[in-house]
Design a protein around this motif. Structure first.
Motif, PDB file in Angstrom:
ATOM      1  N   LEU A   1      27.786  47.101  10.368  1.00  0.00           N
ATOM      2  CA  LEU A   1      26.415  46.767  10.660  1.00  0.00           C
ATOM      3  C   LEU A   1      25.625  46.014   9.612  1.00  0.00           C
ATOM      4  CD1 LEU A   1      25.651  50.452  12.166  1.00  0.00           C
ATOM      5  CD2 LEU A   1      25.729  48.187  13.296  1.00  0.00           C
TER       6      LEU A   1
ATOM      7  N   THR B   1      26.454  42.485   9.793  1.00  0.00           N
ATOM      8  CA  THR B   1      25.486  41.968  10.965  1.00  0.00           C
ATOM      9  C   THR B   1      24.325  41.708  10.516  1.00  0.00           C
ATOM     10  OG1 THR B   1      26.707  43.262  12.609  1.00  0.00           O
ATOM     11  CG2 THR B   1      24.794  42.375  13.316  1.00  0.00           C
TER      12      THR B   1
ATOM     13  N   SER C   1      22.176  38.262  10.570  1.00  0.00           N
ATOM     14  CA  SER C   1      20.777  38.202  11.197  1.00  0.00           C
ATOM     15  C   SER C   1      19.571  37.557   9.966  1.00  0.00           C
ATOM     16  CB  SER C   1      20.342  39.373  11.585  1.00  0.00           C
ATOM     17  OG  SER C   1      21.188  40.144  12.594  1.00  0.00           O
TER      18      SER C   1
ATOM     19  N   SER D   1      27.401  36.763  14.813  1.00  0.00           N
ATOM     20  CA  SER D   1      26.640  37.846  14.947  1.00  0.00           C
ATOM     21  C   SER D   1      27.141  38.493  16.487  1.00  0.00           C
ATOM     22  CB  SER D   1      25.222  37.787  14.910  1.00  0.00           C
ATOM     23  OG  SER D   1      24.712  38.859  15.113  1.00  0.00           O
ATOM     24  N   ASN D   2      26.852  37.549  17.528  1.00  0.00           N
ATOM     25  CA  ASN D   2      27.292  38.259  18.986  1.00  0.00           C
ATOM     26  C   ASN D   2      28.659  38.653  18.925  1.00  0.00           C
ATOM     27  OD1 ASN D   2      24.640  37.562  19.638  1.00  0.00           O
ATOM     28  ND2 ASN D   2      25.110  35.555  20.297  1.00  0.00           N
TER      29      ASN D   2
ATOM     30  N   ASN E   1      28.800  41.787  16.988  1.00  0.00           N
ATOM     31  CA  ASN E   1      28.353  43.142  17.885  1.00  0.00           C
ATOM     32  C   ASN E   1      29.150  43.437  18.914  1.00  0.00           C
ATOM     33  OD1 ASN E   1      26.099  43.324  16.452  1.00  0.00           O
ATOM     34  ND2 ASN E   1      24.918  41.861  17.461  1.00  0.00           N
ATOM     35  N   SER E   2      29.841  42.483  19.720  1.00  0.00           N
ATOM     36  CA  SER E   2      30.589  42.850  20.972  1.00  0.00           C
ATOM     37  C   SER E   2      31.927  43.472  20.429  1.00  0.00           C
ATOM     38  CB  SER E   2      31.133  41.471  21.383  1.00  0.00           C
ATOM     39  OG  SER E   2      31.990  41.680  22.539  1.00  0.00           O
TER      40      SER E   2
ATOM     41  N   GLN F   1      23.144  49.006  19.821  1.00  0.00           N
ATOM     42  CA  GLN F   1      23.411  47.788  19.873  1.00  0.00           C
ATOM     43  C   GLN F   1      21.781  47.274  20.034  1.00  0.00           C
ATOM     44  OE1 GLN F   1      25.832  45.579  19.917  1.00  0.00           O
ATOM     45  NE2 GLN F   1      27.006  47.214  19.521  1.00  0.00           N
TER      46      GLN F   1
ATOM     47  N   ASN G   1      20.362  47.033  16.662  1.00  0.00           N
ATOM     48  CA  ASN G   1      20.786  45.872  16.056  1.00  0.00           C
ATOM     49  C   ASN G   1      20.121  44.638  16.531  1.00  0.00           C
ATOM     50  OD1 ASN G   1      22.497  45.098  14.088  1.00  0.00           O
ATOM     51  ND2 ASN G   1      24.414  44.987  15.499  1.00  0.00           N
ATOM     52  N   ARG G   2      20.014  44.450  17.716  1.00  0.00           N
ATOM     53  CA  ARG G   2      19.206  43.256  18.377  1.00  0.00           C
ATOM     54  C   ARG G   2      17.700  43.304  17.922  1.00  0.00           C
ATOM     55  NH1 ARG G   2      20.682  43.938  23.069  1.00  0.00           N
ATOM     56  NH2 ARG G   2      19.020  44.978  23.923  1.00  0.00           N
TER      57      ARG G   2
END
Length: 609
Positions: free
Chosen positions: A31, A34, A38, A103-104, A107-108, A157, A160-161
């Motif tokens: 995290l 990530t 971001s 990042s995507n 996240n996945s 998620q 996170n977004r």
């Protein structure tokens, strides 16, 4: 501010949010990475707008900003400098796209791992409940709780977004403030409008979402139970009634879904109208505002950059509003998850206790009463009797007399509401349940068979058993003969709930499972009541040989199968009314003698319930 602090503290104290924080802590490094990605995306996005602004300024201004391009570069032709700035801006966008992709991707990957982890955690929590606790829930509810990890994953998620959206919004906001702080008033107007919409709309969405989650689980539970009862539904011709009830549940669900859809989609068009109105006002006022501190030839670059950044900021603000709406829609599932994760009304399996090495003398019930949760009357009342080690004790009585409740108490699925069960003089509640269950074997009327091979179903009794031991257990259960006739013998898949096997075959598989376990205490809960004569004869023969030198509690429908028991306990309405062996009870001429005459002398061939 106090209001939001109070809400945040209340959220953090909720089990669901503590659970979310524990998941975030487990994957904190991913995290954090990530978050850094971001931050990089936001920084590059803001830097791109700064470079574009300077490029446009250079095109419209004879004076090249030396602090930006450097003294040595300022002597270059303007078009060449603009080309360099635009090229760097494009490079920033390429790097930003790569960071977004990373990042995507992260996240996945993170979401997949969180899903696996949460499924294991949620299922493990259910298995940590005592049987008395877990039996309060319907199958649909348990499945919903097991799958509720998806809600936690979606929540992680979404947050996170949301962090990425907020960072991008900050980047755009920084550019806007840098270009013209005065025009920030328009931006704040949009923000205030969005907040006002959320404060009015989101509570309604949360309320509807909570009701929707409850009704959705109710409908799903009804479908699951109906599918499990298809044989009963068809036998009683209740298809139409089942569909009608499902239709009523779906109508209620549909009304709530429509209301949730209406409210959930309201913030977006309202936000668009608000953004457009403020954008128009901004266009009318920007020329006057920008002309106060910039030459005329710099107004157009500043205005173009401001409008572009503002559009991006407004889009991010709208996405943030939509994401907050999505969080509100999760509120109903989070509320249900809170109920599941709360320990207030939960009872857990004992993981500690005195070691149990095997029964030496007796199991004694001392004034034991059991009342199931949510019932008005006790299932058994003030029971006192002894089960001697190495002997067969039989329970007899009409349906509802409390026989299966006694078996459940002995197994340890339920604990007495009053009284105690002494194992060699020690309260059974002081023993380690794992040790106690290791010495138990249970064969009931409706034994569950997994959708696995015959060998795997038998080996469930002892997971470390060899193939030879599995086959010897099948032989001892009189199951080897029919297994050898199956298409793939011991590797034959038996189907869902063992539908490819007959009732007698499933029962012998279950008996082989118990034999493989080699328990010192055997509980037979109406193990042959639903079998035909031939299957019952085979199972009874295997049971007779297996129960030698074991402590056995047997619940019998047919009294002829327990006439040789060392002692027979007669229950009526949850109370012990008679006790003795077959000959003694016949001599007393009481309830047992009455049951015997009804069954054996042909006056009523129907077995006891």
């Amino acid at each position: 501010m106090i209001h939001w602090r109070t809400r945040i503290k209340r959220w953090i104290r909720q089990p669901a949010y503590r659970f979310v924080l524990s998941v975030a802590n487990k994957y904190r490094l991913r995290l954090l990475f990530t978050f850094l990605l971001s931050t990089g995306v936001a920084f590059l996005e803001g830097s791109t707008y700064v470079l574009i602004y300077f490029a446009l300024s250079i095109l419209g201004d004879a004076q090249i900003p030396v602090p930006v391009v450097g003294d040595w570069l300022s002597r270059w032709p303007k078009l060449k400098i603009v080309a360099i700035l635009v090229g760097v801006a494009l490079l920033f966008q390429v790097i930003q796209s790569a960071l977004k992709y990373a990042s995507n991707l992260l996240n996945s990957y993170l979401g997949n791992r969180i899903n696996l982890y949460l499924l294991q955690r949620q299922f493990g929590r259910i298995l940590s409940f005592s049987y008395a606790c877990v039996s309060r829930y319907r199958y649909g509810e348990l499945l919903d709780y097991i799958n509720s990890g998806g809600t936690v994953n979606l929540l992680v998620q979404t947050w996170n977004r949301l962090i990425l959206l907020v960072l991008l919004a900050i980047a755009y906001l920084t550019v806007l403030v840098w270009i013209s702080p005065i025009l920030l008033i328009a931006t704040l107007t949009v923000s205030v409008g969005l907040v006002a919409i959320q404060r009015r709309v989101i509570p309604r969405i949360e309320k509807i979402s909570r009701r929707l989650a409850d009704d959705d689980v109710q409908a799903e539970s009804f479908v699951v139970e109906s599918v499990q009862a298809l044989r009963l539904v068809y036998s009683f011709n209740r298809q139409r009634q089942i569909l009608e009830k499902l239709h009523r549940l779906q109508l209620d669900l549909l009304k709530l879904t429509d209301r949730q859809t209406a409210w959930s989609n309201l913030p977006q068009p309202l936000s668009q109208v608000l953004v457009t109105a403020v954008l128009g006002i901004m266009l009318l006022t920007s020329l006057w505002v920008l002309s106060q501190d910039r030459p005329l030839n710099l107004i157009l670059p500043a205005l173009a950059t401001f409008i572009s950044a503002y559009n991006r900021f407004a889009n991010q603000a709208q996405l943030i509003a939509n994401t907050c709406t999505g969080l509100a829609e999760l509120f109903g599932n989070i509320a249900r998850l809170n109920e599941f994760l709360s320990n207030e009304d939960k009872e857990f399996l004992r993981t500690e206790g005195l070691p149990f090495r095997g029964l030496k003398r007796e199991v004694r019930f001392e004034r034991v009463t059991l009342q199931y949760p949510g019932t008005e009357a006790p299932a058994v009342i003030d029971l006192s009797f002894t089960i001697p080690a190495g002997q067969v004790t039989a329970l007899v009585g009409a349906s509802g007399a409390g026989k299966s409740s006694v078996a459940d108490l002995l197994i340890g699925l339920y604990e007495p509401t009053a009284g105690q069960i002494l194992v060699d003089g020690v309260d059974r509640r002081e023993l380690a349940l794992a040790d106690w269950w290791a010495h138990l074997g249970v064969v009931s009327q409706d034994n569950f068979v997994f959708n696995a091979t015959v060998r795997e179903n038998i080996r469930f009794g002892r997971l470390d058993a060899t193939d030879a031991e599995v086959e010897r257990a099948a032989q001892a259960a009189n199951a080897a003969e029919f297994i050898e006739r199956l298409p793939d013998r011991y590797e034959t898949l038996v189907g869902e709930r063992g539908y490819r096997l007959s009732g007698g075959q499933r029962q012998r598989i279950a008996l082989a499972r118990a034999i493989l376990r080699q328990p010192s205490i055997l509980v037979l809960d109406e193990a042959t009541s639903a079998l035909d004569s031939e299957s019952e004869s085979l199972v009874q023969k295997a049971l007779y040989e297996f129960q030698q030198n074991r402590t056995v509690l047997v619940i019998a429908h047919r009294l002829s199968t327990i006439r040789n028991a060392d002692q027979i306990l007669v229950l009526e309405h949850g109370r012990l009314v008679e006790q003795g062996n077959h000959r003694e009870l016949l001599g007393q001429g009481g309830r047992y003698a009455h049951y015997w005459r009804l069954q054996v002398e042909g006056q009523n061939p129907v077995p006891l319930g």
